[in-house]
Design a protein around this motif. Structure first.
Motif, PDB file in Angstrom:
ATOM      1  N   LEU A 330       0.840  -1.187   0.000  1.00 52.56           N
ATOM      2  CA  LEU A 330       0.000   0.000   0.000  1.00 52.56           C
ATOM      3  C   LEU A 330       0.881   1.246   0.000  1.00 52.56           C
ATOM      4  N   ALA A 331       0.509   2.219  -0.818  1.00 60.20           N
ATOM      5  CA  ALA A 331       1.275   3.452  -0.904  1.00 60.20           C
ATOM      6  C   ALA A 331       0.342   4.583  -1.310  1.00 60.20           C
ATOM      7  N   GLU A 332       0.777   5.791  -1.043  1.00 59.30           N
ATOM      8  CA  GLU A 332      -0.024   6.936  -1.461  1.00 59.30           C
ATOM      9  C   GLU A 332       0.029   7.065  -2.982  1.00 59.30           C
ATOM     10  N   LEU A 333      -1.109   7.422  -3.569  1.00 55.50           N
ATOM     11  CA  LEU A 333      -1.188   7.566  -5.020  1.00 55.50           C
ATOM     12  C   LEU A 333      -0.443   8.818  -5.448  1.00 55.50           C
ATOM     13  N   PRO A 334       0.533   8.683  -6.358  1.00 56.20           N
ATOM     14  CA  PRO A 334       1.258   9.866  -6.832  1.00 56.20           C
ATOM     15  C   PRO A 334       0.318  10.877  -7.483  1.00 56.20           C
ATOM     16  N   LYS A 335       0.717  12.106  -7.430  1.00 59.37           N
ATOM     17  CA  LYS A 335      -0.098  13.175  -7.995  1.00 59.37           C
ATOM     18  C   LYS A 335      -0.283  12.967  -9.497  1.00 59.37           C
ATOM     19  N   ASP A 336      -1.481  13.216  -9.968  1.00 53.14           N
ATOM     20  CA  ASP A 336      -1.841  13.114 -11.393  1.00 53.14           C
ATOM     21  C   ASP A 336      -1.767  11.693 -11.927  1.00 53.14           C
ATOM     22  N   LYS A 337      -1.795  10.715 -11.041  1.00 48.49           N
ATOM     23  CA  LYS A 337      -1.808   9.314 -11.468  1.00 48.49           C
ATOM     24  C   LYS A 337      -3.162   8.695 -11.132  1.00 48.49           C
ATOM     25  N   ARG A 338      -3.589   7.782 -11.975  1.00 50.73           N
ATOM     26  CA  ARG A 338      -4.871   7.123 -11.774  1.00 50.73           C
ATOM     27  C   ARG A 338      -4.643   5.709 -11.249  1.00 50.73           C
ATOM     28  N   ALA A 339      -5.328   5.363 -10.191  1.00 56.07           N
ATOM     29  CA  ALA A 339      -5.168   4.039  -9.601  1.00 56.07           C
ATOM     30  C   ALA A 339      -5.904   2.994 -10.418  1.00 56.07           C
ATOM     31  N   LEU A 340      -5.291   1.834 -10.575  1.00 59.32           N
ATOM     32  CA  LEU A 340      -5.959   0.725 -11.254  1.00 59.32           C
ATOM     33  C   LEU A 340      -7.036   0.148 -10.352  1.00 59.32           C
ATOM     34  N   GLN A 341      -8.160  -0.162 -10.924  1.00 55.70           N
ATOM     35  CA  GLN A 341      -9.196  -0.835 -10.160  1.00 55.70           C
ATOM     36  C   GLN A 341      -8.883  -2.329 -10.088  1.00 55.70           C
ATOM     37  N   ASN A 342      -9.556  -3.021  -9.178  1.00 50.05           N
ATOM     38  CA  ASN A 342      -9.338  -4.458  -9.077  1.00 50.05           C
ATOM     39  C   ASN A 342     -10.666  -5.155  -8.841  1.00 50.05           C
ATOM     40  N   LYS A 343     -10.661  -6.447  -8.956  1.00 50.01           N
ATOM     41  CA  LYS A 343     -11.873  -7.220  -8.721  1.00 50.01           C
ATOM     42  C   LYS A 343     -11.503  -8.576  -8.156  1.00 50.01           C
ATOM     43  N   TRP A 344     -12.463  -9.193  -7.498  1.00 47.92           N
ATOM     44  CA  TRP A 344     -12.269 -10.540  -6.971  1.00 47.92           C
ATOM     45  C   TRP A 344     -12.788 -11.559  -7.966  1.00 47.92           C
ATOM     46  N   VAL A 345     -12.039 -12.637  -8.118  1.00 49.76           N
ATOM     47  CA  VAL A 345     -12.448 -13.768  -8.949  1.00 49.76           C
ATOM     48  C   VAL A 345     -12.620 -14.971  -8.038  1.00 49.76           C
ATOM     49  N   TYR A 346     -13.770 -15.625  -8.127  1.00 49.22           N
ATOM     50  CA  TYR A 346     -14.107 -16.713  -7.210  1.00 49.22           C
ATOM     51  C   TYR A 346     -14.223 -18.040  -7.953  1.00 49.22           C
TER      52      TYR A 346
END
Length: 500
Positions: A330-346
């Motif tokens: 876990l880290a702080e999101l850099p400025k002007d960067k977009r975080a990738l979304q994630n999903k669970w696979v069951y």
């Protein structure tokens, strides 16, 4: 002495009932332990919690199913069926009421008076808030108002102690934030307040996560992921101006909260909006979803089925694995960067004996990849090389040098030599040449393996790359006349690559 023996028996029977998935029996055993008024250990507290969570979870799932079927029959105009369903609905609600009142009485009369630690205080008040919230989910009128008020009082009492005595990364404090925010979203119909609580708890925990222990941080990360999932879900549901708002249920830890700001009881109200089914599904599909015991397609589905507890454990195992292997941090999101979304696979895996294993994987989504599939074992190679102290060796560009003339005559002849060579890795998985001497390797064979390690070090960043191509089948062949020193046989190898 008699009470201690009695306690041990009840705890053992609770564990046995859990393994047999007889959660009503598990609850009965732990109620007897709680009524001893001697306080509960962490293990006993968790047994009580798990037992009641499964007992109430099954009824809550039943209530949702029946609600969906009732709505479907009303749309069809089947009045006779609706009448039957309402009677069955009432039976389930009576069971829900009994279970909730039961555990609330245990908490008030036996657990809170004998509490010994601050985290236990938070745990029991949070649990009290949870079960009053479950009552508020299906009660109406004055009963709903009273259940909502009591739920709020439980969460406020838990929050006051948590904020003063527990760190922001403590799993109990985070789970309190998770459930408290769900209370505001679903019961109070206050999405803004729910978002504020969830985001504040998440941000505070992120800032302090490095200071928590590894065991505690694994639990914390899982709950923080649930907070993040709810934040994304609720944010996506906020209506634009002029749009109708559709309520989607958030997930609490049971499908298995942090400020001192007081909310006036007058804010408790019944929603003026009409609750709708989950946007993705019709009532009939909701029914199918919750009864076919298949593999959930998303996180929300996994938390609505009877096996939600098993999926939670599967997700925790995945988070523990990701943390232990340092897959990400876990880290702080850099400025002007977009975080990738994630999903669970069951996925559910069944053994020949019929036993089912529940597997959950957390994967990234919502980003673009270059065409093709890259298969790399760079990290695995790095670990193997380090394990055998070859990380400082000079890389080579050929897999096996021509001056390695291996023979079985070079194999160990004494017991001391064999014991010494037992320390080398299993070379059967390296290449076919050296694997012929795996049963009795000697120093020359080990030198060949070290050479392979040096080759792996130099080529660890290489990978198989699969992509579309206009080229068809390509064949390669190599031969080594007399390469087999023992039998003087011709050693040859061929490979065919078909690019599609």
């Amino acid at each position: 002495m008699y009470k201690e023996k009695e306690r041990e028996i009840h705890v053992y029977m609770a564990k046995l009932a859990e393994l047999a998935e007889r959660y009503d029996d598990m609850v009965d055993s732990m109620k007897k332990v709680a009524k001893l008024d001697a306080g509960l250990t962490v293990e006993e507290r968790n047994l009580l919690y798990v037992g009641y969570r499964n007992v109430i979870g099954a009824r809550r799932a039943s209530w949702r199913i029946i609600s969906s079927i009732e709505q479907k029959e009303e749309l069809k105009g089947n009045e006779n069926n609706v009448k039957l369903i309402k009677g069955y609905h009432q039976k389930v609600e009576e069971e829900l009421s009994k279970i909730c009142r039961d555990i609330i009485e245990i908490i008030d009369k036996h657990l809170i008076p004998s509490v010994g630690t601050r985290d236990a205080t938070v745990f029991y008040y949070k649990m009290k808030g949870d079960y009053y919230r479950y009552l508020a989910e299906f009660k109406t009128g004055q009963e709903k108002k009273e259940a909502s008020e009591q739920s709020l009082k439980g969460y406020e009492a838990a929050t006051a102690t948590a904020n003063s005595d527990l760190p922001s990364t403590h799993p109990i404090r985070l789970s309190l934030a998770l459930n408290y925010s769900v209370f505001y979203y679903e019961i109070m119909n206050s999405p803004e307040r729910a978002l504020h609580l969830a985001k504040q708890a998440f941000d505070e925990a992120i800032a302090e996560l490095d200071t928590s222990s590894e065991e505690s941080s694994n639990d914390s990360i899982l709950i923080m992921q649930l907070l993040k999932d709810n934040l994304m879900l609720w944010t996506s549901n906020l209506p634009e101006d002029g749009e109708e708002q559709i309520i989607r249920e958030g997930t609490d830890e049971s499908a298995d909260s942090e400020t001192n700001q007081q909310t006036p009881i007058t804010e408790l109200r019944r929603s003026s909006r009409i609750r709708k089914p989950i946007h993705r599904y019709s009532p009939s599909l909701n029914y199918i979803l919750l009864t076919d015991r298949g593999e959930p397609e998303c996180y929300e589905e996994a938390m609505q089925v009877d096996e939600s507890t098993k999926w939670e454990l599967a997700m925790k195992d995945e988070m523990d694995s990701l943390s232990a292997n340092h897959t990400w941090e876990l880290a702080e999101l850099p400025k002007d960067k977009r975080a990738l979304q994630n999903k669970w696979v069951y996925r559910i895996k069944e053994e020949p004996n019929g036993r089912r294993h529940y597997k959950a994987r957390l994967v990234a989504k919502g980003f673009q990849q270059k065409e093709g599939i890259k298969r790399s074992q760079e990290e695995y190679v790095r670990k193997v090389i380090k394990k055998f102290n070859m990380h400082d060796a000079k890389p080579v560009s050929t897999l096996l040098a021509g001056d390695f003339r291996l023979s079985k005559d070079q194999s160990s002849t004494t017991e001391d030599e064999k014991k010494q060579m037992d320390k080398i890795p299993d070379i059967a998985h390296a290449v076919g040449v050296v694997s012929r001497f795996m049963s009795n390797p000697e120093k020359q064979h080990w030198e060949a393996v070290k050479w392979i390690f040096r080759y792996l070090k130099g080529s660890s960043s290489s990978a198989l790359y699969f992509r579309k191509s206009e080229t068809g089948l390509q064949g390669y062949v190599n031969a080594d006349n007399g390469g087999d020193v023992d039998k003087l046989k011709l050693c040859s190898a061929s490979v065919g690559l078909h690019e599609v």
